[in-house]
Design a protein around this motif. Structure first.
Motif, PDB file in Angstrom:
ATOM      1  N   VAL A 194       4.242  -6.489  -6.847  1.00 49.96           N
ATOM      2  CA  VAL A 194       3.434  -5.691  -5.921  1.00 49.96           C
ATOM      3  C   VAL A 194       2.001  -6.132  -6.197  1.00 49.96           C
ATOM      4  CG1 VAL A 194       2.644  -3.369  -5.317  1.00 49.96           C
ATOM      5  CG2 VAL A 194       5.033  -3.734  -5.976  1.00 49.96           C
ATOM      6  N   THR A 245       9.123  -5.512 -12.573  1.00 49.55           N
ATOM      7  CA  THR A 245       8.198  -5.569 -11.433  1.00 49.55           C
ATOM      8  C   THR A 245       6.771  -5.709 -11.951  1.00 49.55           C
ATOM      9  OG1 THR A 245       9.662  -4.234 -10.066  1.00 49.55           O
ATOM     10  CG2 THR A 245       7.355  -4.345  -9.379  1.00 49.55           C
ATOM     11  N   PHE A 251       2.772  -5.547 -11.362  1.00 51.84           N
ATOM     12  CA  PHE A 251       1.807  -4.828 -10.518  1.00 51.84           C
ATOM     13  C   PHE A 251       0.486  -5.562 -10.728  1.00 51.84           C
ATOM     14  CE2 PHE A 251      -0.557  -0.568  -9.913  1.00 51.84           C
ATOM     15  CZ  PHE A 251      -0.571  -0.727  -8.541  1.00 51.84           C
ATOM     16  N   GLN A 299      10.048  -9.048  -9.366  1.00 48.86           N
ATOM     17  CA  GLN A 299       9.416  -8.483  -8.179  1.00 48.86           C
ATOM     18  C   GLN A 299       7.910  -8.402  -8.400  1.00 48.86           C
ATOM     19  OE1 GLN A 299      12.568  -8.241  -5.911  1.00 48.86           O
ATOM     20  NE2 GLN A 299      10.818  -7.068  -5.199  1.00 48.86           N
ATOM     21  N   ASP A 325       4.368  -7.302  -1.290  1.00 53.82           N
ATOM     22  CA  ASP A 325       5.412  -6.530  -1.959  1.00 53.82           C
ATOM     23  C   ASP A 325       6.705  -7.292  -1.729  1.00 53.82           C
ATOM     24  OD1 ASP A 325       7.196  -4.726  -2.952  1.00 53.82           O
ATOM     25  OD2 ASP A 325       6.719  -3.107  -1.554  1.00 53.82           O
ATOM     26  N   PHE A 382       4.948   1.678  -2.313  1.00 51.57           N
ATOM     27  CA  PHE A 382       5.893   0.668  -2.788  1.00 51.57           C
ATOM     28  C   PHE A 382       6.991   1.362  -3.591  1.00 51.57           C
ATOM     29  CE2 PHE A 382       2.509   0.805  -6.018  1.00 51.57           C
ATOM     30  CZ  PHE A 382       3.215   0.928  -7.204  1.00 51.57           C
ATOM     31  N   CYS A 427      -2.121  -2.468  -0.759  1.00 47.94           N
ATOM     32  CA  CYS A 427      -1.049  -3.424  -1.041  1.00 47.94           C
ATOM     33  C   CYS A 427      -1.198  -4.652  -0.138  1.00 47.94           C
ATOM     34  CB  CYS A 427       0.297  -2.756  -0.775  1.00 47.94           C
ATOM     35  SG  CYS A 427       1.675  -3.790  -1.228  1.00 47.94           S
ATOM     36  N   VAL A 445       9.782   0.725  -6.851  1.00 46.24           N
ATOM     37  CA  VAL A 445      10.169  -0.099  -7.998  1.00 46.24           C
ATOM     38  C   VAL A 445      11.592   0.279  -8.385  1.00 46.24           C
ATOM     39  CG1 VAL A 445       9.594  -0.770 -10.359  1.00 46.24           C
ATOM     40  CG2 VAL A 445       7.765  -0.117  -8.779  1.00 46.24           C
TER      41      VAL A 445
END
Ligand SMILES: Nc1ncnc2c1ncn2[C@@H]1O[C@H](COP(=O)(O)OP(=O)(O)OP(=O)(O)O)[C@@H](O)[C@H]1O
Ligand SMILES: [Mg+2]
Length: 321
Positions: A204, A36, A38, A202, A214, A28, A211, A30
């Motif tokens: 993830v 973002t 996670f 965002q 995303d 991924f 993952c 960033v």
């Protein structure tokens, strides 16, 4: 030399601890200018990934870079990335300012940054207090101040909202949003979507080291839908009728049918047309948290907090009966 982009790039990253596959082929990116999140359930590999990014754990394969370089190749890393991993332990007898001075010296950062960092985290008046007297929320802030000493371009935070009260979470949200809005990068982990829903742009999402999502939070929001739960005298006949009308139907564990893409009125009209008696109906919204359950296969350990229905419902959602 690093590329100055403020980008974090994870490519094909894997880590095994003996037989345990903690992170598997994770990729991924960033970008700066956004926060973002996670996200993943307990044990999904978040901390291991962040530790690989910060050069604290050696990957089994793959790479993790900041500004195009692995952490250990960054010149003056404190000015590139500030990180808070784990609950930081502070010498209880040291004042907040003394703690920060020790770190500033180790990072080769001027002492003037100490008061600036204390102000940034709203602890300007607590510099003389001993860290041993701090609440969990204040310790989180002091850890963040430590990460900010080098005036970094990128912030990496492992579960920074853990243990914060609503006021603390609101403060952290405003702080991180402003940090990102100044063109810098924030990567923060959490195991609880609702906790970071209003902070991140965002997302993830990982599950078992892989993952599973995303993208922008709005993409996940757009996937939220409504469904109708219905208890019918003849479920099989109703399924036929609903399928013929192009609707998707699931069984939920209590034996009711879950109809996606139609409100209760449409379902009732179709049942009437087919001459099927209905005993109960309920409109239900598939919210973000349930989508998160679905994406991570209901292996979320917070299930008990969210009611016994949340996980099984989410597992049923999406398939067809
Ligand atoms: N040093 C280690 N030795 C052996 N196994 C480890 C080690 N570190 C992590 N693991 C295992 O790797 C997996 C991922 O752990 P990790 O701590 O990265 O998850 P996490 O997503 O941060 O979880 P949490 O939400 O509980 O913090 C787990 O199965 C964990 O037991
Ligand atoms: Mg962790």
């Amino acid at each position: 030399m690093h590329d100055g982009s403020g980008r974090i790039v994870v490519e094909g990253l894997s880590k095994s601890f003996g037989p345990v596959s903690a992170v598997q082929d994770l990729s991924f990116t960033v970008r700066p200018g956004a926060v973002t999140g996670f996200l993943g359930p307990n044990g999904s590999g978040k901390t291991t990934t962040l530790r690989m990014l910060l050069g604290l754990v050696m990957p089994t394969s793959g790479t993790a870079t900041i500004n195009g370089l692995p952490f250990h190749q960054l010149p003056n890393p404190a000015s590139v990335v500030g990180a808070v991993l784990d609950a930081q332990s502070f010498h209880p007898g040291r004042t907040a300012r003394h703690h920060l001075r020790c770190y500033a010296a180790a990072m080769n950062v001027p002492d003037t940054q100490v008061d600036r960092a204390l102000e940034l985290v709203g602890m300007g008046s607590a510099g003389k207090r001993k860290a041993g007297t701090f609440s969990l929320g204040m310790r989180q802030r002091l850890a963040l101040a430590t990460a900010l000493l080098g005036d970094p371009q990128v912030l990496v935070l492992d579960e920074p909202a853990n243990g914060l009260d609503p006021e603390g979470i609101a403060w952290l949200r405003n702080f991180l949003k402003a940090f990102a809005a100044s063109g810098r990068t924030v990567l923060m982990s959490s195991h609880f979507l609702r906790e970071i829903e209003h902070t991140v742009d965002q997302l993830v999402i990982i599950s078992r080291g892989r993952c599973v999502f995303d993208g922008h939070l709005d993409e996940l929001r757009a996937a939220q839908r409504s469904r109708t739960l219905v208890q019918a005298a003849d479920p099989r006949k109703l399924i036929e009728k609903l399928h013929a009308a192009g609707l998707s139907v699931d069984y939920v564990p209590d034996g009711r049918l879950a109809v996606t893409g139609a409100d209760s009125r449409t379902v009732a009209d179709l049942a009437l047309e087919a001459g099927i008696a209905l005993y109960a109906m309920q409109d239900e919204r598939i919210g973000l948290e349930q989508l998160f359950f679905q994406l991570t296969h209901g292996q979320y350990t917070g299930v008990q907090q969210h009611g016994a229905q949340a996980a099984p419902d989410a597992r049923g959602f999406g398939g067809t009966a």
